[in-house]
Each structure stands twice: as structure tokens, then as C-alpha cells.
Design a protein around this motif. Structure first.
Motif, PDB file in Angstrom:
ATOM      1  N   PRO A  39       0.832  -1.206   0.000  1.00 50.42           N
ATOM      2  CA  PRO A  39       0.000   0.000   0.000  1.00 50.42           C
ATOM      3  C   PRO A  39       0.867   1.257   0.000  1.00 50.42           C
ATOM      4  N   LYS A  40       0.526   2.209  -0.831  1.00 48.61           N
ATOM      5  CA  LYS A  40       1.149   3.539  -0.857  1.00 48.61           C
ATOM      6  C   LYS A  40       0.003   4.526  -0.954  1.00 48.61           C
ATOM      7  N   GLY A  41      -0.280   5.210   0.151  1.00 49.64           N
ATOM      8  CA  GLY A  41      -1.463   6.074   0.175  1.00 49.64           C
ATOM      9  C   GLY A  41      -2.707   5.217   0.086  1.00 49.64           C
ATOM     10  N   ARG A  42      -3.565   5.525  -0.860  1.00 48.98           N
ATOM     11  CA  ARG A  42      -4.820   4.779  -1.001  1.00 48.98           C
ATOM     12  C   ARG A  42      -4.763   3.732  -2.107  1.00 48.98           C
ATOM     13  N   ARG A  43      -3.569   3.482  -2.651  1.00 48.76           N
ATOM     14  CA  ARG A  43      -3.441   2.529  -3.749  1.00 48.76           C
ATOM     15  C   ARG A  43      -2.532   1.378  -3.371  1.00 48.76           C
ATOM     16  N   LEU A  44      -2.693   0.275  -4.081  1.00 50.02           N
ATOM     17  CA  LEU A  44      -1.777  -0.854  -3.968  1.00 50.02           C
ATOM     18  C   LEU A  44      -0.879  -0.859  -5.199  1.00 50.02           C
ATOM     19  N   TYR A  45       0.406  -1.059  -4.964  1.00 50.05           N
ATOM     20  CA  TYR A  45       1.370  -1.121  -6.057  1.00 50.05           C
ATOM     21  C   TYR A  45       2.040  -2.486  -6.073  1.00 50.05           C
ATOM     22  N   ILE A  46       2.463  -2.914  -7.252  1.00 52.85           N
ATOM     23  CA  ILE A  46       3.197  -4.162  -7.396  1.00 52.85           C
ATOM     24  C   ILE A  46       4.639  -3.910  -6.981  1.00 52.85           C
ATOM     25  N   ALA A  47       5.069  -4.586  -5.917  1.00 48.68           N
ATOM     26  CA  ALA A  47       6.448  -4.441  -5.453  1.00 48.68           C
ATOM     27  C   ALA A  47       7.326  -5.539  -6.047  1.00 48.68           C
ATOM     28  N   ARG A  48       6.724  -6.668  -6.362  1.00 45.94           N
ATOM     29  CA  ARG A  48       7.479  -7.768  -6.959  1.00 45.94           C
ATOM     30  C   ARG A  48       6.509  -8.615  -7.758  1.00 45.94           C
ATOM     31  N   LEU A  49       6.952  -9.048  -8.919  1.00 46.39           N
ATOM     32  CA  LEU A  49       6.139  -9.907  -9.771  1.00 46.39           C
ATOM     33  C   LEU A  49       7.015 -11.063 -10.234  1.00 46.39           C
TER      34      LEU A  49
END
Length: 115
Positions: A96-106
Motif C-alpha cells: 500500500p502507498k497512500g490509497r493505492r496498492l502497487y506491485i512491489a514484486r512480480l
């Protein structure tokens, strides 16, 4: 689902915005480098279809989520219209970064030629 929509549309910018800018994430690979592989795929294919066959999302130590997906995909070549089928799995680490989810690893293991 944003990942699937961006992949099917061939929208590199929308897809790359899903990845975190954190330099410690994605194997220390920047968005530009991640985008090179996607860009090549999008330039050589006309149509793409992505199917989730199974999806599990689990919280990870209050730091984010891990999503595991069994997937199938197909892509149509711009050059000759031939289709390539793919099958395998993908593992997304989401932060989570702020109100969003980001892909940290794929991570993925996807094989071509599978129906």
C-alpha cells in the motif's frame, strides 16, 4: 484487474503505473526496464487475452498482500495473425502507498505453447 486490462489493451504506461517506484522493489529493476519486455510484446502482437483461472490474495504481516494467480493467455501476432497460447502462474507482492496498492514484486512461470 487493472493489470489485465492494461495488458489486453497493450497500454504500457497504464501497466507501468501499477509498479512501485521504490528502488528496493522489483529486484531493483526500474519501471523503464520492466517496460521493455512489455513494450516488445505489445509491438509484436495485435490482440491479447488474459484469463484468471484461480486467484488467491493473502495479507502478509500487515505490510501488504501476496496474490497468487493461475493464468492462461493468448496473443495474436501482428506479422501473420498466428496465436500463441500461454499457461502458468504469477505471484504479485502488493504494497500500500497512500490509497493505492502497487506491485512491489512480480514473479511468474509461464510457458508458451500451452492450451
Amino acid at each position: 484487474m487493472q493489470y489485465i486490462r492494461a495488458w489486453e489493451k497493450g497500454d504500457v504506461d497504464s501497466l507501468l503505473r501499477l509498479f512501485t517506484l521504490d528502488s528496493n522493489a522489483n529486484g531493483r529493476t526500474g519501471r523503464e526496464q520492466i517496460g521493455m519486455g512489455y513494450r516488445h510484446m505489445f509491438e509484436t502482437t495485435g490482440k491479447r487475452h488474459f484469463s484468471l483461472e484461480e486467484l488467491k490474495i493473502l495479507p502478509v504481516d500487515g505490510q501488504g498482500f501476496r496474490a497468487w494467480a493461475q493464468v492462461a493467455a493468448q496473443a495474436e501476432s501482428k506479422a501473420d495473425g498466428s496465436e500463441t497460447h500461454y499457461r502458468g502462474y504469477m505471484v504479485f507482492d502488493l504494497v500500500p502507498k497512500g490509497r493505492r496498492l502497487y506491485i512491489a514484486r512480480l514473479r511468474h512461470s509461464i510457458r508458451a505453447g500451452e492450451k
